[in-house]
Design an enzyme around this catalytic site. Sequence first.
Site, short mmCIF file in Angstrom:
data_model
loop_
_atom_site.label_atom_id
_atom_site.label_comp_id
_atom_site.label_asym_id
_atom_site.label_seq_id
_atom_site.Cartn_x
_atom_site.Cartn_y
_atom_site.Cartn_z
N GLY A 1 -3.05 4.61 -10.25
CA GLY A 1 -2.14 4.52 -11.48
C GLY A 1 -1.64 5.87 -11.84
O GLY A 1 -1.25 5.90 -12.97
N SER A 2 -1.62 6.97 -11.04
CA SER A 2 -1.01 8.17 -11.60
C SER A 2 0.36 8.16 -11.79
O SER A 2 0.75 8.68 -12.72
CB SER A 2 -1.29 9.37 -10.54
OG SER A 2 -0.65 8.99 -9.38
N ASN A 3 1.13 7.41 -10.95
CA ASN A 3 2.45 6.78 -11.28
C ASN A 3 2.71 6.39 -12.46
O ASN A 3 3.63 6.42 -13.32
CB ASN A 3 3.13 6.47 -9.90
CG ASN A 3 3.36 7.62 -9.10
OD1 ASN A 3 4.17 8.34 -8.86
ND2 ASN A 3 2.38 7.41 -7.99
N LYS B 1 1.01 -17.57 -1.78
CA LYS B 1 1.90 -16.46 -2.12
C LYS B 1 2.91 -17.01 -3.42
O LYS B 1 2.98 -16.36 -4.39
CB LYS B 1 2.71 -15.95 -1.00
CG LYS B 1 3.68 -14.92 -1.35
CD LYS B 1 4.32 -14.12 -0.13
CE LYS B 1 4.98 -13.08 -0.62
NZ LYS B 1 5.23 -12.05 0.53
N MET C 1 0.47 -3.04 -3.41
CA MET C 1 0.41 -2.87 -1.93
C MET C 1 0.78 -4.47 -1.56
O MET C 1 0.02 -4.84 -0.60
CB MET C 1 -0.82 -2.51 -1.67
CG MET C 1 -1.65 -1.28 -2.10
SD MET C 1 -0.30 0.11 -1.61
CE MET C 1 -0.82 0.32 0.08
N ARG C 2 1.81 -5.18 -2.16
CA ARG C 2 2.10 -6.47 -1.64
C ARG C 2 3.75 -6.38 -1.46
O ARG C 2 4.44 -5.75 -2.12
CB ARG C 2 1.69 -7.46 -2.35
CG ARG C 2 0.04 -7.70 -2.34
CD ARG C 2 -0.23 -8.77 -3.39
NE ARG C 2 -1.70 -8.77 -3.23
CZ ARG C 2 -2.42 -9.59 -2.51
NH1 ARG C 2 -2.18 -10.02 -1.73
NH2 ARG C 2 -3.95 -9.43 -2.59
N ASN D 1 10.68 0.47 -6.02
CA ASN D 1 9.44 0.86 -5.39
C ASN D 1 9.41 2.47 -5.01
O ASN D 1 10.41 2.83 -4.74
CB ASN D 1 9.24 0.00 -4.31
CG ASN D 1 7.86 0.34 -3.41
OD1 ASN D 1 6.88 0.47 -4.02
ND2 ASN D 1 7.90 0.50 -2.09
N HIS E 1 7.99 5.29 -2.54
CA HIS E 1 6.87 5.37 -1.22
C HIS E 1 6.76 6.75 -0.95
O HIS E 1 7.87 7.71 -1.06
CB HIS E 1 7.93 4.76 -0.14
CG HIS E 1 7.42 4.60 1.14
ND1 HIS E 1 6.30 3.69 1.58
CD2 HIS E 1 7.56 5.48 2.15
CE1 HIS E 1 5.70 3.97 2.65
NE2 HIS E 1 6.63 5.04 3.09
C1 GRF Z 1 1.67 6.46 -4.13
O1 GRF Z 1 1.70 7.61 -3.18
C2 GRF Z 1 3.05 5.49 -3.89
O2 GRF Z 1 4.06 6.13 -3.01
C3 GRF Z 1 2.50 4.63 -3.00
O3 GRF Z 1 1.09 4.31 -3.72
C4 GRF Z 1 0.66 5.58 -4.22
C5 GRF Z 1 0.06 5.29 -5.63
O4 GRF Z 1 -0.48 6.19 -6.47
N1 GRF Z 1 3.15 3.32 -2.91
P1 GRF Z 1 -0.80 5.82 -7.82
O5 GRF Z 1 -1.69 4.59 -7.75
O6 GRF Z 1 0.41 5.90 -8.60
O7 GRF Z 1 -1.66 7.25 -8.20
#
Ligand code: GRF
Length: 205
Positions: free
Chosen positions: A16-18, A68, A93-94, A110, A112
């Site tokens: 969850g750093s993002n 699903k 991750m889905r 998203n 990536h």
């Molecule tokens: C990130 O590298 C993102 O690009 C990928 O999963 C990671 C998530 O990191 N899809 P965080 O959970 O936000 O730290």
Amino acid sequence: MAHSLPSLGILVSGFGSNLQAILDACAQGKLPAKVSLVISDQAQAYALQRAQQSNVPVLLCEKGTLSKIEFEQKMLEALQKASVDWIVLAGFMRILSQHFLSFFPQRVINLHPSLLPAFPGLNSIERAWEEGVKYTGCTVHLVDEGCDTGPILDQRVISVESCLDLEDLKKKIHEAEHELLVSTLLKLLTSKLSIKGKRTFFSHV
Ligand code: GRF
């Protein structure tokens, strides 16, 4: 009368750093939005604690034995109840179905960790490292029903040769992701987006 801020729903599976970058940007007034709901498909995701620390409602939505359709329906109902305008997949991750996406047309993004269309899917940073590419980076794109295939909104480039080792490359990509995600959201919320084929354009409103 005060305008209400655009509402974000963030889907997560892990650290969850993002998510934290978005929460911080909203709290600091750098992003004119509010995070209305965080959904995790993983009970142990640290992202859930981050949301709770910021007093954001959370939903744990484990796939388990759900089909699903049932799994996505549970998320859809919560997102609609929270009146979410935009959905951000931040380490979720889905792959979402066209049915799910049709409720939020061009409103699901998203993040990536590669310069798409290179290295879609899992372990992108490791694969870029092993392939010996000179430049890699990160991408924010609109989500379609493919895996990391939707129209690209923005990217950041990292020089692999400027990195000491693979760990350093991962660190630099993750730092770039935090800035890229917030900056792309800011553009989406403050500009007009147009799409021609797979090419996207931002213009002033
Ligand atoms: C990130 O590298 C993102 O690009 C990928 O999963 C990671 C998530 O990191 N899809 P965080 O959970 O936000 O730290």
